[in-house]
Design a protein around this motif. Structure first.
Motif, short mmCIF file in Angstrom:
data_model
loop_
_atom_site.label_atom_id
_atom_site.label_comp_id
_atom_site.label_asym_id
_atom_site.label_seq_id
_atom_site.Cartn_x
_atom_site.Cartn_y
_atom_site.Cartn_z
N VAL A 177 0.85 -1.19 0.00
CA VAL A 177 0.00 0.00 0.00
C VAL A 177 0.88 1.24 0.00
O VAL A 177 2.06 1.19 0.37
N SER A 178 0.31 2.34 -0.41
CA SER A 178 1.05 3.60 -0.45
C SER A 178 0.97 4.28 0.92
O SER A 178 -0.12 4.48 1.44
N PRO A 179 2.12 4.65 1.49
CA PRO A 179 2.08 5.33 2.79
C PRO A 179 1.65 6.79 2.67
O PRO A 179 1.37 7.43 3.68
N ILE A 180 1.62 7.31 1.44
CA ILE A 180 1.24 8.71 1.24
C ILE A 180 0.18 8.80 0.14
O ILE A 180 0.01 7.88 -0.67
N GLY A 181 -0.55 9.90 0.14
CA GLY A 181 -1.42 10.19 -0.98
C GLY A 181 -0.64 10.93 -2.04
O GLY A 181 0.24 11.74 -1.72
N GLY A 182 -0.91 10.67 -3.29
CA GLY A 182 -0.17 11.35 -4.34
C GLY A 182 -0.43 10.75 -5.71
O GLY A 182 -1.45 10.08 -5.93
N ARG A 183 0.50 10.98 -6.61
CA ARG A 183 0.37 10.51 -7.98
C ARG A 183 1.40 9.42 -8.24
O ARG A 183 2.57 9.54 -7.84
N VAL A 184 0.98 8.35 -8.90
CA VAL A 184 1.89 7.27 -9.26
C VAL A 184 2.78 7.77 -10.39
O VAL A 184 2.30 8.07 -11.49
N LEU A 185 4.07 7.87 -10.09
CA LEU A 185 5.01 8.40 -11.08
C LEU A 185 5.52 7.29 -12.00
O LEU A 185 5.57 7.46 -13.22
N VAL A 229 5.79 6.90 -5.96
CA VAL A 229 4.67 7.81 -5.78
C VAL A 229 5.21 9.17 -5.36
O VAL A 229 6.10 9.25 -4.50
N ILE A 230 4.70 10.23 -5.96
CA ILE A 230 5.09 11.58 -5.55
C ILE A 230 3.99 12.17 -4.67
O ILE A 230 2.80 11.98 -4.93
N ASP A 231 4.42 12.85 -3.63
CA ASP A 231 3.49 13.49 -2.71
C ASP A 231 3.08 14.84 -3.30
O ASP A 231 3.87 15.79 -3.30
N VAL A 232 1.87 14.93 -3.81
CA VAL A 232 1.43 16.16 -4.48
C VAL A 232 1.10 17.27 -3.49
O VAL A 232 0.72 18.37 -3.90
N THR A 233 1.23 17.00 -2.20
CA THR A 233 1.04 18.05 -1.20
C THR A 233 2.36 18.50 -0.61
O THR A 233 2.38 19.27 0.34
N ASP A 234 3.48 18.02 -1.16
CA ASP A 234 4.81 18.44 -0.71
C ASP A 234 5.62 18.80 -1.95
O ASP A 234 6.49 18.07 -2.39
#
Length: 332
Positions: free
Chosen positions: A191-199, A218-223
């Motif tokens: 599972v992904s530990p963060i919300g974001g976009r699969v790069l 995964v990139i954190d789109v809130t950071d």
């Protein structure tokens, strides 16, 4: 000839007008423009974001993938799953061991009850013989045999209690094995530990991965942030929390609010990608400009990394922002 000269003059005027328009645009948005107020520092860079690699803790075959590159996912979203057939077989064996240990404890507890009964009988018999010996009705030899029987019964009781404890330890060991296998099974669900976009998808179903094998990034789109380099004179006036603005090359009509989240403690030579040859001879300070997480959450479907842009930092908080750098965000 006069007509020819007139056409030349018209072309010259058009050329000058184009140059003037370009200069105005440059004054509005380029960080190298000399027309920026003295209290505004600028630099260029590319949008970056915190990246997290999702990897398997255990070796095995990748069974399923649940996301595609570019998908927006939430924290805790399933990304991939490892094959668990072998683990499920191990779990079944551990459960059988637990059941066996439970039955062994039940048997040991029944033996304890039996040994307690035997000990009570042996002690009662010993008491009767002791009273008869005092009256001279039985021999000392019978008394010794009764005492030995009672001591043997007591020892058997203690041994049966040890068997109960041993069976209990076996149960705990079996349960520990089950927890270990279950943890491994849980780790097989990536599972992904963060919300974001699969790069990136770094593996495909059917591939055999070693422990630590990466399956996705995964990139954190809130950071999200942009790194620039400022000379000593300007960097000395910048503090963490200073107000900033970002203008992206792809969206030059919009001005994104941001703030300084990091200022390097030591100077360094700036990368060739972000300054001129003459500037490479100077030591600069690395400054990170971060966009507010709440703002990014509102525009999370638009966040993309690698986009070049310019960042502007207000060095004097008592001064206002130039009109061309007032916040201007897209609708929706």
């Amino acid at each position: 000839m006069s007509g020819s000269k007139s056409k030349v003059c018209q072309k010259l005027l058009i050329t000058l007008a184009v140059i003037a328009a370009i200069a105005i645009v440059a004054w509005q948005f380029l960080p190298d423009s000399d027309m920026l107020p003295e209290h505004i520092a600028s630099g260029n860079g590319r949008i970056e974001a915190t990246q997290v690699d999702i990897a398997t803790r255990i070796p095995g075959r990748l069974q399923s993938f649940f996301v595609a590159e570019g998908d927006l996912i939430d924290a805790g979203s399933a990304v991939a799953e490892m094959d668990t057939d072998e683990l499920l077989a191990t779990m079944a064996a551990a459960q059988a061991t637990l059941n066996q240990a439970i039955e062994a404890r039940k048997l040991a507890e029944a033996v304890v009850v039996q040994r307690e009964s035997e000990l009570r009988l042996a002690r009662a018999e010993l008491g009767r013989i002791e009273s008869l010996v005092d009256k001279g009705h039985v021999s000392r030899e019978q008394l010794d045999r009764a005492r030995t029987t009672a001591e043997t019964a007591e020892a058997a009781l203690q041994a049966s209690k040890v068997q109960v404890a041993s069976a209990g330890a076996g149960i705990e060991a079996a349960r520990a094995s089950i927890r270990k296998v279950q943890t491994t099974i849980d780790d097989s669900h990536l599972v992904s530990p963060i919300g974001g976009r699969v790069l990136y998808r770094l593996a495909e179903p059917g591939e055999v991965l070693a422990a630590g094998g990466k399956v996705a990034t995964v990139i954190d789109v809130t950071d999200v942030y942009l790194t620039i380099f400022l000379p000593t004179a300007q960097a000395g006036k910048v503090r963490v929390g200073s107000e900033a603005r970002i203008v992206l090359d792809a969206l030059p009509d919009y001005v994104v609010p941001a703030e300084v989240s990091f200022v390097a403690a030591e100077a360094q030579f700036t990368p060739k990608a972000v300054e001129t040859r003459s500037e490479r001879e100077k030591l600069m300070f690395r400054v990170r400009i971060r966009i507010n997480a709440e703002l990014l959450e509102a525009y999370r479907d638009r966040v993309k990394t690698g986009v070049p842009g310019d960042a502007y930092v207000r060095l004097d908080e008592s001064q206002s922002w130039p009109e061309q750098l007032e916040v201007n965000l897209p609708n929706g």
